[in-house]
Write a protein that holds these residues in place. Sequence first.
Motif, PDB file in Angstrom:
ATOM      1  N   UNK A 184      -9.762  36.669  17.004  1.00  0.00           N
ATOM      2  CA  UNK A 184     -10.809  37.699  16.980  1.00  0.00           C
ATOM      3  C   UNK A 184     -10.791  38.502  15.679  1.00  0.00           C
ATOM      4  N   UNK A 185     -11.970  38.820  15.203  1.00  0.00           N
ATOM      5  CA  UNK A 185     -12.151  39.700  14.049  1.00  0.00           C
ATOM      6  C   UNK A 185     -13.064  40.839  14.468  1.00  0.00           C
ATOM      7  N   UNK A 186     -12.565  42.069  14.407  1.00  0.00           N
ATOM      8  CA  UNK A 186     -13.331  43.253  14.776  1.00  0.00           C
ATOM      9  C   UNK A 186     -13.629  44.041  13.508  1.00  0.00           C
ATOM     10  N   UNK A 187     -14.895  44.338  13.294  1.00  0.00           N
ATOM     11  CA  UNK A 187     -15.336  44.978  12.051  1.00  0.00           C
ATOM     12  C   UNK A 187     -15.740  46.416  12.342  1.00  0.00           C
ATOM     13  N   UNK A 188     -15.013  47.355  11.764  1.00  0.00           N
ATOM     14  CA  UNK A 188     -15.269  48.767  12.006  1.00  0.00           C
ATOM     15  C   UNK A 188     -16.295  49.385  11.082  1.00  0.00           C
ATOM     16  N   UNK A 189     -16.813  48.601  10.151  1.00  0.00           N
ATOM     17  CA  UNK A 189     -17.899  49.081   9.286  1.00  0.00           C
ATOM     18  C   UNK A 189     -18.797  47.895   8.951  1.00  0.00           C
ATOM     19  N   UNK A 190     -19.939  47.754   9.643  1.00  0.00           N
ATOM     20  CA  UNK A 190     -20.831  46.626   9.373  1.00  0.00           C
ATOM     21  C   UNK A 190     -21.585  46.708   8.053  1.00  0.00           C
ATOM     22  N   UNK A 191     -21.502  47.837   7.339  1.00  0.00           N
ATOM     23  CA  UNK A 191     -22.223  47.957   6.072  1.00  0.00           C
ATOM     24  C   UNK A 191     -21.807  46.856   5.107  1.00  0.00           C
ATOM     25  N   UNK A 192     -22.777  46.305   4.406  1.00  0.00           N
ATOM     26  CA  UNK A 192     -22.497  45.386   3.313  1.00  0.00           C
ATOM     27  C   UNK A 192     -22.245  46.168   2.025  1.00  0.00           C
ATOM     28  N   UNK A 193     -23.012  47.233   1.828  1.00  0.00           N
ATOM     29  CA  UNK A 193     -22.849  48.103   0.665  1.00  0.00           C
ATOM     30  C   UNK A 193     -22.996  49.556   1.113  1.00  0.00           C
ATOM     31  N   UNK A 194     -22.608  50.475   0.234  1.00  0.00           N
ATOM     32  CA  UNK A 194     -22.845  51.907   0.452  1.00  0.00           C
ATOM     33  C   UNK A 194     -23.231  52.536  -0.880  1.00  0.00           C
ATOM     34  N   UNK A 195     -24.218  53.444  -0.885  1.00  0.00           N
ATOM     35  CA  UNK A 195     -24.627  54.080  -2.148  1.00  0.00           C
ATOM     36  C   UNK A 195     -23.581  55.080  -2.626  1.00  0.00           C
ATOM     37  N   UNK A 196     -23.259  54.985  -3.891  1.00  0.00           N
ATOM     38  CA  UNK A 196     -22.319  55.921  -4.526  1.00  0.00           C
ATOM     39  C   UNK A 196     -23.015  56.579  -5.716  1.00  0.00           C
ATOM     40  N   UNK A 197     -22.278  57.446  -6.408  1.00  0.00           N
ATOM     41  CA  UNK A 197     -22.868  58.132  -7.555  1.00  0.00           C
ATOM     42  C   UNK A 197     -23.314  57.164  -8.643  1.00  0.00           C
ATOM     43  N   UNK A 198     -22.609  56.057  -8.793  1.00  0.00           N
ATOM     44  CA  UNK A 198     -22.885  55.142  -9.905  1.00  0.00           C
ATOM     45  C   UNK A 198     -23.303  53.755  -9.426  1.00  0.00           C
ATOM     46  N   UNK A 199     -23.861  53.654  -8.239  1.00  0.00           N
ATOM     47  CA  UNK A 199     -24.298  52.343  -7.754  1.00  0.00           C
ATOM     48  C   UNK A 199     -23.812  52.099  -6.343  1.00  0.00           C
ATOM     49  N   UNK A 200     -23.692  50.830  -5.988  1.00  0.00           N
ATOM     50  CA  UNK A 200     -23.296  50.439  -4.644  1.00  0.00           C
ATOM     51  C   UNK A 200     -21.844  49.970  -4.615  1.00  0.00           C
ATOM     52  N   UNK A 201     -21.122  50.415  -3.591  1.00  0.00           N
ATOM     53  CA  UNK A 201     -19.784  49.880  -3.346  1.00  0.00           C
ATOM     54  C   UNK A 201     -19.883  48.741  -2.343  1.00  0.00           C
TER      55      UNK A 201
END
Length: 299
Positions: A184-201
């Motif tokens: 099993x793989x449980x993912x606690x953050x489904x986001x692919x990216x997140x907006x930051x001050x200088x782009x996407x993480x």
Amino acid sequence: MSLETAFAAYETVRHRLPGTVAQGASSIIARTLADVAAVYDAFLLDAFGVLNIGETAIEGVAERISDLRALGKRVLIVSNAAGFPHAALMEKYTRLGYDFAAEDVVTSRRTLLEGLKGREGLHWGLMATRATGLRDLEGLDLTYLEEDPAPYAQVDGVLMIGSAAWTEERQTLLEDALTARPRPVLVGNPDIVAPRETGFSIEPGHFAHRLADRTGVVPEFFGKPFGNIFDLAFTRLAPMPPKHRILMVGDSLHTDILGAQAAGIHSALVAGYGFFAEGDAHAAIQTAGIVPNVIVTRP
């Protein structure tokens, strides 16, 4: 990663996301949430792109929240923030000028912890950054997944909660281990990216979907756009308003808006900050077919 690449990444994995729910062919265009406040009783606010960009608060949002509360509205944070313990998040929001009770901050980390109930006795491999600590997770049998290949083969399952320290070497070790022995793989953050001050993480969802494509192991996702985080948020709304009187406010079509639709509540896309700060939200809505009830320039 560019906005176009990030948007395409979400579109590529649509088969693993909830389906779209028709809520009208067009959106109400408003300047701020104040323009639609009378229509809703509860506001569920995303964090990144709504409250803050990285470590910087978005100007005027703390005052907007105060105004909504003065009108008798319930205001909660509903965020895919899995990488940090709840206490650390509360400290961050206070530092940024926000005043929330701990129970009014609903995160994908808390949703994951709810999902772990009934799975006691398992040894979990952990994708996380050591520096953030293990508060909230102390009761679990955990081993950090780093450069040593041995734990990848030994653990009973994998928790993916933070990717700041994750590397291509670790991803390869994980994919090889799950190909050899699926778990099993449980993912606690489904986001692919997140907006930051200088782009996407790059966030855990990026690596989780890659893993699924390459190993055939389908992860369990906890957080937006999946219903489990909304179910947890609804328990914080007492009495529960009618669903059409609840507004999810976020900057991402594929997490905030799609998740709200699947949960049966209304949605507002923030077009001037976060994901679409440098892009055309209206064109993206047409391409994705994910139509929010409201589009605001800023919260």
